[in-house]
Design a protein around this motif. Structure first.
Motif, mmCIF file in Angstrom:
data_model
loop_
_atom_site.group_PDB
_atom_site.id
_atom_site.type_symbol
_atom_site.label_atom_id
_atom_site.label_comp_id
_atom_site.label_asym_id
_atom_site.label_seq_id
_atom_site.Cartn_x
_atom_site.Cartn_y
_atom_site.Cartn_z
ATOM 1 N N MET A 1 0.844 -1.195 0.000
ATOM 2 C CA MET A 1 0.000 0.000 0.000
ATOM 3 C C MET A 1 0.880 1.247 0.000
ATOM 4 N N SER A 2 0.589 2.179 -0.902
ATOM 5 C CA SER A 2 1.297 3.449 -0.947
ATOM 6 C C SER A 2 0.662 4.401 0.057
ATOM 7 N N LEU A 3 1.470 4.914 0.975
ATOM 8 C CA LEU A 3 0.946 5.732 2.064
ATOM 9 C C LEU A 3 1.305 7.199 1.897
ATOM 10 N N LYS A 4 0.361 8.051 2.275
ATOM 11 C CA LYS A 4 0.631 9.473 2.435
ATOM 12 C C LYS A 4 0.798 9.744 3.931
ATOM 13 N N LEU A 5 1.801 10.533 4.276
ATOM 14 C CA LEU A 5 2.057 10.856 5.666
ATOM 15 C C LEU A 5 1.701 12.313 5.946
ATOM 16 N N THR A 6 0.991 12.515 7.034
ATOM 17 C CA THR A 6 0.582 13.848 7.469
ATOM 18 C C THR A 6 1.159 14.132 8.844
ATOM 19 N N VAL A 7 1.676 15.324 9.043
ATOM 20 C CA VAL A 7 2.166 15.745 10.353
ATOM 21 C C VAL A 7 1.012 16.317 11.161
ATOM 22 N N ILE A 8 0.825 15.800 12.369
ATOM 23 C CA ILE A 8 -0.092 16.412 13.335
ATOM 24 C C ILE A 8 0.796 17.053 14.398
ATOM 25 N N ASP A 9 0.911 18.365 14.363
ATOM 26 C CA ASP A 9 1.873 19.091 15.185
ATOM 27 C C ASP A 9 1.172 19.720 16.385
ATOM 28 N N GLN A 10 1.500 19.238 17.577
ATOM 29 C CA GLN A 10 0.945 19.803 18.806
ATOM 30 C C GLN A 10 1.791 20.964 19.347
ATOM 31 N N GLN A 299 4.964 -1.283 11.171
ATOM 32 C CA GLN A 299 3.830 -1.069 12.072
ATOM 33 C C GLN A 299 2.811 -0.113 11.466
ATOM 34 N N ILE A 300 3.287 0.959 10.860
ATOM 35 C CA ILE A 300 2.377 1.935 10.261
ATOM 36 C C ILE A 300 1.602 1.312 9.112
ATOM 37 N N GLN A 301 2.265 0.568 8.276
ATOM 38 C CA GLN A 301 1.576 -0.080 7.159
ATOM 39 C C GLN A 301 0.556 -1.093 7.652
ATOM 40 N N ARG A 302 0.886 -1.812 8.731
ATOM 41 C CA ARG A 302 -0.065 -2.785 9.285
ATOM 42 C C ARG A 302 -1.313 -2.075 9.801
ATOM 43 N N ILE A 303 -1.138 -0.989 10.541
ATOM 44 C CA ILE A 303 -2.294 -0.268 11.087
ATOM 45 C C ILE A 303 -3.094 0.382 9.966
ATOM 46 N N ALA A 304 -2.405 0.972 8.988
ATOM 47 C CA ALA A 304 -3.106 1.598 7.860
ATOM 48 C C ALA A 304 -3.940 0.574 7.114
ATOM 49 N N SER A 305 -3.395 -0.615 6.913
ATOM 50 C CA SER A 305 -4.142 -1.671 6.236
ATOM 51 C C SER A 305 -5.332 -2.116 7.070
ATOM 52 N N GLU A 306 -5.128 -2.237 8.371
ATOM 53 C CA GLU A 306 -6.208 -2.635 9.275
ATOM 54 C C GLU A 306 -7.361 -1.642 9.240
ATOM 55 N N PHE A 307 -7.037 -0.337 9.167
ATOM 56 C CA PHE A 307 -8.054 0.703 9.181
ATOM 57 C C PHE A 307 -8.506 1.118 7.778
ATOM 58 N N GLY A 308 -7.936 0.516 6.756
ATOM 59 C CA GLY A 308 -8.321 0.845 5.388
ATOM 60 C C GLY A 308 -7.981 2.264 5.005
ATOM 61 N N GLU A 310 -5.252 5.167 3.392
ATOM 62 C CA GLU A 310 -4.088 5.452 2.558
ATOM 63 C C GLU A 310 -3.322 6.664 3.069
ATOM 64 N N GLU A 311 -3.784 7.219 4.185
ATOM 65 C CA GLU A 311 -3.131 8.383 4.776
ATOM 66 C C GLU A 311 -3.042 8.197 6.284
ATOM 67 N N VAL A 312 -1.872 8.498 6.832
ATOM 68 C CA VAL A 312 -1.631 8.313 8.255
ATOM 69 C C VAL A 312 -1.086 9.613 8.837
ATOM 70 N N GLY A 313 -1.673 10.065 9.941
ATOM 71 C CA GLY A 313 -1.179 11.232 10.653
ATOM 72 C C GLY A 313 -0.126 10.818 11.663
ATOM 73 N N ILE A 314 0.931 11.597 11.778
ATOM 74 C CA ILE A 314 2.052 11.274 12.652
ATOM 75 C C ILE A 314 2.185 12.345 13.733
ATOM 76 N N VAL A 315 2.032 11.935 14.991
ATOM 77 C CA VAL A 315 2.191 12.818 16.144
ATOM 78 C C VAL A 315 3.480 12.421 16.853
ATOM 79 N N THR A 316 4.427 13.338 16.928
ATOM 80 C CA THR A 316 5.719 13.041 17.550
ATOM 81 C C THR A 316 6.035 14.113 18.583
ATOM 82 N N VAL A 317 6.096 13.688 19.838
ATOM 83 C CA VAL A 317 6.420 14.597 20.946
ATOM 84 C C VAL A 317 7.721 14.119 21.580
#
Length: 335
Positions: A1-10, A299-308, A310-317
């Motif tokens: 699966m080709s994923l798009k990554l989004t930054v969720i910046d707190q 891990q990200i690809q597994r969760i993205a596939s589980e949730f159907g 193609e885009e995943v938000g990334i929160v990094t603190v």
């Protein structure tokens, strides 16, 4: 699966920075993420916090949009319960006109702070005792789309939004409560698994999709799942760095509040914890995506596939800004 990554910046307040200077780190990170290939960059809203500095996402995202060229930029999100839907609509209509085709408006119903900050934001009025969020969200969409029914009290008001400048509309949720409303209003759904991982399930997206289609929209419903991620050169290093975020989450409801802690201090406190406290710490860590680039990618690809998704938000603190920059760089290259 080709994923798009989004930054969720707190907009975390990193070591040796103040709330006034922390926002500069968000601009710095956004410029790099634009270069590293991230699809979107969203900024959150928090009030009266000694850990997060982003109190006005509409201002910060405008600065970030002006400093970047490719990514979509938006709010993740505006806490609509504090504000007039008309004012939010006018604000984002203006921002959309400045950056056509690049602006996202994400909204949420959480306060983004404590009761006292909610009281101060509502002054000279009072905090609403009933849940007006569904009506606020519906009015916001209608202002921006210009589709109030004839005879509606606001039908004569306009935001002058052209299709090319209309922000994309998203609703944020950490469980299933927002999926029906988002679908009914034809809004995308961003599921905050980083907040409540055990409350998030793929069924929420399916319910959103069913409601979305019943509203008469034939296009695929926009969706993304947002994860807490720490990426480093090795699994061991990533787990060490992640201690800051894990401890922050465990202590979220404890007063007095503390700034973000150095990972070394977290390890010292972990050694003093009771077995039950250590179990809670380890369980919180296991709910995050933590590791070397390949570990995180799997891990990200597994969760993205589980949730159907193609885009995943990334929160990094992280405690140190350089660790956060490196995490997004490694992840961008890996995915």
């Amino acid at each position: 699966m080709s994923l798009k990554l989004t930054v969720i910046d707190q907009t975390p307040i990193h070591a040796h920075r103040t709330a006034a200077t922390a926002v500069g780190a968000s601009v710095e990170l956004a410029i790099e993420c634009d270069r590293w290939g991230y699809h979107r960059y969203w900024v959150a809203e928090h009030h009266d916090s000694i850990q997060f500095a982003g109190a006005a996402p509409e201002i910060l995202l405008t600065r970030i949009a002006s400093a970047t060229t490719r990514m979509r930029v938006g709010s993740g999100g505006v806490m609509l319960t504090h504000y007039s839907p008309y004012k939010v609509a006018e604000t984002f209509a203006l921002i959309g006109g400045l950056f056509p085709g690049r602006i996202d408006l994400g909204i949420g119903r959480a306060p983004g702070g404590g009761h006292l900050s909610s009281v101060a934001l509502a002054a000279p009025g009072r905090v609403l005792e009933h849940d007006h969020f569904p009506r606020q969200a519906a009015d916001l969409c209608a202002f921006l789309r210009g589709d109030f029914p004839a005879g509606h009290a606001y039908a004569a008001l306009a935001c002058a939004v052209e299709p090319a400048t209309l922000p994309s509309l998203w609703m944020l949720g950490s469980g299933g409560g927002s999926s029906t409303l988002a679908g009914q209003l034809g809004m995308g759904l961003a599921l905050a698994r980083f907040i409540a991982p055990k409350a998030c399930s793929p069924a929420i997206f399916q319910h959103h999709a069913d409601t979305y289609r019943r509203s008469g929209i034939t296009t695929a419903p926009p969706r993304l799942v947002a994860l807490a991620v720490i990426c480093a050169a090795s699994d061991e290093e990533a787990r060490f760095i992640a201690g800051t975020a894990v401890y922050r989450k465990l202590m979220a409801g404890v007063t007095p509040r503390e700034p973000l802690l150095d990972p070394e201090e977290v390890q010292r406190r972990y050694a003093l914890m009771s077995p039950q406290q250590r179990l809670a710490f380890d369980d919180t860590l296991s709910d995050m995506v933590v590791g070397a680039p390949e570990t995180c990618r799997r891990q990200i690809q597994r969760i993205a596939s589980e949730f159907g998704c193609e885009e995943v938000g990334i929160v990094t603190v992280t405690y140190r800004l350089e660790d956060r920059l490196r995490s997004y760089e490694l992840l961008g290259n890996a995915c």
